[in-house]
Design a protein around this motif. Structure first.
Motif, PDB file in Angstrom:
ATOM      1  N   ALA A  22       0.824  -1.209  -0.004  1.00 19.21           N
ATOM      2  CA  ALA A  22      -0.081   0.107   0.014  1.00 19.21           C
ATOM      3  C   ALA A  22       0.911   1.440  -0.176  1.00 19.21           C
ATOM      4  CB  ALA A  22      -0.803  -0.032   1.167  1.00 19.21           C
ATOM      5  N   TRP A  23       2.037   1.075   0.694  1.00 18.99           N
ATOM      6  CA  TRP A  23       3.103   2.290   0.557  1.00 18.99           C
ATOM      7  C   TRP A  23       3.449   2.582  -0.991  1.00 18.99           C
ATOM      8  CZ3 TRP A  23       3.055   5.704   4.023  1.00 18.99           C
ATOM      9  CH2 TRP A  23       2.783   5.368   5.489  1.00 18.99           C
ATOM     10  N   THR A  24       3.648   1.606  -1.523  1.00 16.67           N
ATOM     11  CA  THR A  24       3.925   1.951  -2.910  1.00 16.67           C
ATOM     12  C   THR A  24       3.020   2.544  -3.927  1.00 16.67           C
ATOM     13  OG1 THR A  24       5.341  -0.348  -3.105  1.00 16.67           O
ATOM     14  CG2 THR A  24       4.738   0.804  -5.252  1.00 16.67           C
ATOM     15  N   TRP A  25       1.819   2.221  -3.589  1.00 13.05           N
ATOM     16  CA  TRP A  25       0.515   2.762  -4.278  1.00 13.05           C
ATOM     17  C   TRP A  25       0.428   4.281  -3.650  1.00 13.05           C
ATOM     18  CZ3 TRP A  25      -2.411   4.047  -8.108  1.00 13.05           C
ATOM     19  CH2 TRP A  25      -3.469   4.717  -8.010  1.00 13.05           C
ATOM     20  N   GLN A  26       0.746   4.379  -2.252  1.00 10.90           N
ATOM     21  CA  GLN A  26       0.324   5.751  -1.639  1.00 10.90           C
ATOM     22  C   GLN A  26       1.660   6.691  -2.178  1.00 10.90           C
ATOM     23  OE1 GLN A  26      -2.021   7.182  -0.111  1.00 10.90           O
ATOM     24  NE2 GLN A  26      -3.190   5.334  -0.349  1.00 10.90           N
ATOM     25  N   TYR A  27       2.741   6.183  -2.348  1.00  8.15           N
ATOM     26  CA  TYR A  27       3.637   7.051  -2.885  1.00  8.15           C
ATOM     27  C   TYR A  27       3.346   7.717  -4.342  1.00  8.15           C
ATOM     28  CZ  TYR A  27       7.932   6.917   0.062  1.00  8.15           C
ATOM     29  OH  TYR A  27       8.759   7.012   0.972  1.00  8.15           O
ATOM     30  N   VAL A  28       2.925   6.799  -5.301  1.00  5.31           N
ATOM     31  CA  VAL A  28       2.417   7.391  -6.648  1.00  5.31           C
ATOM     32  C   VAL A  28       1.087   8.042  -6.360  1.00  5.31           C
ATOM     33  CG1 VAL A  28       1.468   6.424  -8.898  1.00  5.31           C
ATOM     34  CG2 VAL A  28       3.196   5.142  -7.550  1.00  5.31           C
ATOM     35  N   TYR A  29       0.390   7.713  -5.672  1.00  9.34           N
ATOM     36  CA  TYR A  29      -0.961   8.414  -5.445  1.00  9.34           C
ATOM     37  C   TYR A  29      -0.934   9.883  -5.051  1.00  9.34           C
ATOM     38  CZ  TYR A  29      -5.949   9.517  -4.817  1.00  9.34           C
ATOM     39  OH  TYR A  29      -7.205   9.990  -4.711  1.00  9.34           O
ATOM     40  N   GLN A  30      -0.047  10.188  -3.993  1.00  7.21           N
ATOM     41  CA  GLN A  30       0.024  11.266  -3.240  1.00  7.21           C
ATOM     42  C   GLN A  30       0.940  11.983  -4.100  1.00  7.21           C
ATOM     43  OE1 GLN A  30      -1.698  12.035  -0.640  1.00  7.21           O
ATOM     44  NE2 GLN A  30      -2.721  10.045  -0.282  1.00  7.21           N
ATOM     45  N   THR A  31       1.826  11.689  -4.741  1.00  6.31           N
ATOM     46  CA  THR A  31       2.791  12.393  -5.591  1.00  6.31           C
ATOM     47  C   THR A  31       2.018  12.965  -6.898  1.00  6.31           C
ATOM     48  OG1 THR A  31       4.729  11.109  -5.013  1.00  6.31           O
ATOM     49  CG2 THR A  31       4.804  12.606  -7.077  1.00  6.31           C
ATOM     50  N   ALA A  32       1.127  12.333  -7.465  1.00  7.44           N
ATOM     51  CA  ALA A  32       0.225  12.774  -8.415  1.00  7.44           C
ATOM     52  C   ALA A  32      -0.768  13.914  -8.016  1.00  7.44           C
ATOM     53  CB  ALA A  32      -0.504  11.554  -9.064  1.00  7.44           C
ATOM     54  N   GLY A  33      -1.252  13.660  -6.754  1.00  6.98           N
ATOM     55  CA  GLY A  33      -2.204  14.561  -6.032  1.00  6.98           C
ATOM     56  C   GLY A  33      -1.424  15.774  -5.717  1.00  6.98           C
ATOM     57  N   PHE A  34      -0.299  15.728  -5.302  1.00  7.72           N
ATOM     58  CA  PHE A  34       0.418  16.975  -4.964  1.00  7.72           C
ATOM     59  C   PHE A  34       0.867  17.771  -6.236  1.00  7.72           C
ATOM     60  CE2 PHE A  34       2.336  16.137  -0.970  1.00  7.72           C
ATOM     61  CZ  PHE A  34       2.087  17.353  -0.155  1.00  7.72           C
ATOM     62  N   ALA A  35       1.013  16.910  -7.360  1.00  6.09           N
ATOM     63  CA  ALA A  35       1.457  17.710  -8.672  1.00  6.09           C
ATOM     64  C   ALA A  35       0.144  18.574  -9.208  1.00  6.09           C
ATOM     65  CB  ALA A  35       1.774  16.663  -9.398  1.00  6.09           C
ATOM     66  N   ARG A  36      -1.024  17.949  -8.981  1.00  7.11           N
ATOM     67  CA  ARG A  36      -2.262  18.399  -9.222  1.00  7.11           C
ATOM     68  C   ARG A  36      -2.421  19.671  -8.454  1.00  7.11           C
ATOM     69  NH1 ARG A  36      -7.497  14.787  -9.202  1.00  7.11           N
ATOM     70  NH2 ARG A  36      -7.315  15.712  -7.147  1.00  7.11           N
ATOM     71  N   ALA A  37      -2.387  19.375  -7.263  1.00  6.20           N
ATOM     72  CA  ALA A  37      -2.717  20.660  -6.324  1.00  6.20           C
ATOM     73  C   ALA A  37      -1.876  21.890  -6.497  1.00  6.20           C
ATOM     74  CB  ALA A  37      -2.392  20.023  -4.880  1.00  6.20           C
ATOM     75  N   VAL A  38      -0.823  21.679  -6.921  1.00  5.17           N
ATOM     76  CA  VAL A  38       0.124  22.829  -7.387  1.00  5.17           C
ATOM     77  C   VAL A  38      -0.276  23.800  -8.221  1.00  5.17           C
ATOM     78  CG1 VAL A  38       2.270  23.426  -8.199  1.00  5.17           C
ATOM     79  CG2 VAL A  38       2.226  21.776  -6.641  1.00  5.17           C
ATOM     80  N   PHE A  39      -1.095  23.098  -9.187  1.00  4.10           N
ATOM     81  CA  PHE A  39      -1.838  23.966 -10.317  1.00  4.10           C
ATOM     82  C   PHE A  39      -3.088  24.433  -9.905  1.00  4.10           C
ATOM     83  CE2 PHE A  39       1.704  21.568 -11.914  1.00  4.10           C
ATOM     84  CZ  PHE A  39       2.494  22.700 -12.808  1.00  4.10           C
TER      85      PHE A  39
END
Length: 191
Positions: free
Chosen positions: A171-188
């Protein structure tokens, strides 16, 4: 005359590159996802439990209210609008939202059904009910991103707490990907 690299040597180089990339990603994501700064609970106007997996966050929010940290608990219920989905159990949320407690419990459907929608609702409720300080409950990999997004939405005092949830390694593997994508979207995005 040029010598060609052997296939074995090429595979080794690719393997080392992959291992290096994983090591760098793990190191970069460690603080925001695995070991984010988590606040300690303090007295607040409300406890807002963000939507997500039913991983103990709802119970943790209720425990905080039972311990006297706030007179009300507000659950984000993105499940009602979209059905069961990947995380949600509408019956579970209905039971929570309609239960009997010694404090006020309400639920809302965020629009959009994301942390940004939850931030908008926190801002609306804070203005309506004159909140100055809110305890926000989520789970550990989401602490940094939720703080970042909610700070964009509301300028009141946020205390972000992580439910005591243990995740399996995969689940940590998935969270790294998911949260990183969410951060990238949130920046914009704004709130």
């Amino acid at each position: 005359m040029l010598q060609r690299k052997s296939p074995r040597r090429r595979r080794r180089r690719v393997a080392l590159t992959v291992v290096g990339a994983v090591a760098v990603a793990t190191a970069v994501g460690w603080e925001p996802y695995v070991s984010p700064p988590v606040d300690q609970p303090t007295a607040a106007d409300a406890i807002v439990v963000l939507g997500g997996a039913h991983d103990g966050r709802e119970e943790f929010g209720l425990e905080l209210a039972e311990d006297g940290y706030a007179p009300q608990v507000v659950f984000s219920d993105p499940y009602t609008a979209r059905g069961v989905g990947s995380y949600g159990d509408p019956d579970y949320m209905s039971d929570l939202c309609n239960g009997t407690y010694d404090f006020t419990v309400t639920c809302f459907v965020p629009d959009p059904s994301t942390t940004r929608g939850e931030g908008r609702e926190i801002r609306r409720l804070a203005e309506e009910q004159n909140w100055k300080h809110v305890l926000v409950v989520t789970f550990r990999p989401h602490v940094s991103r939720s703080r970042y997004i909610l700070d964009k939405c509301w300028d009141g005092d946020l205390t972000v707490l992580a439910s005591p949830t243990e995740l399996p390694w995969w689940a940590w593997t998935w969270q790294y990907v998911y949260q990183t994508a969410g951060f990238a979207r949130a920046v914009f995005e704004d709130c």
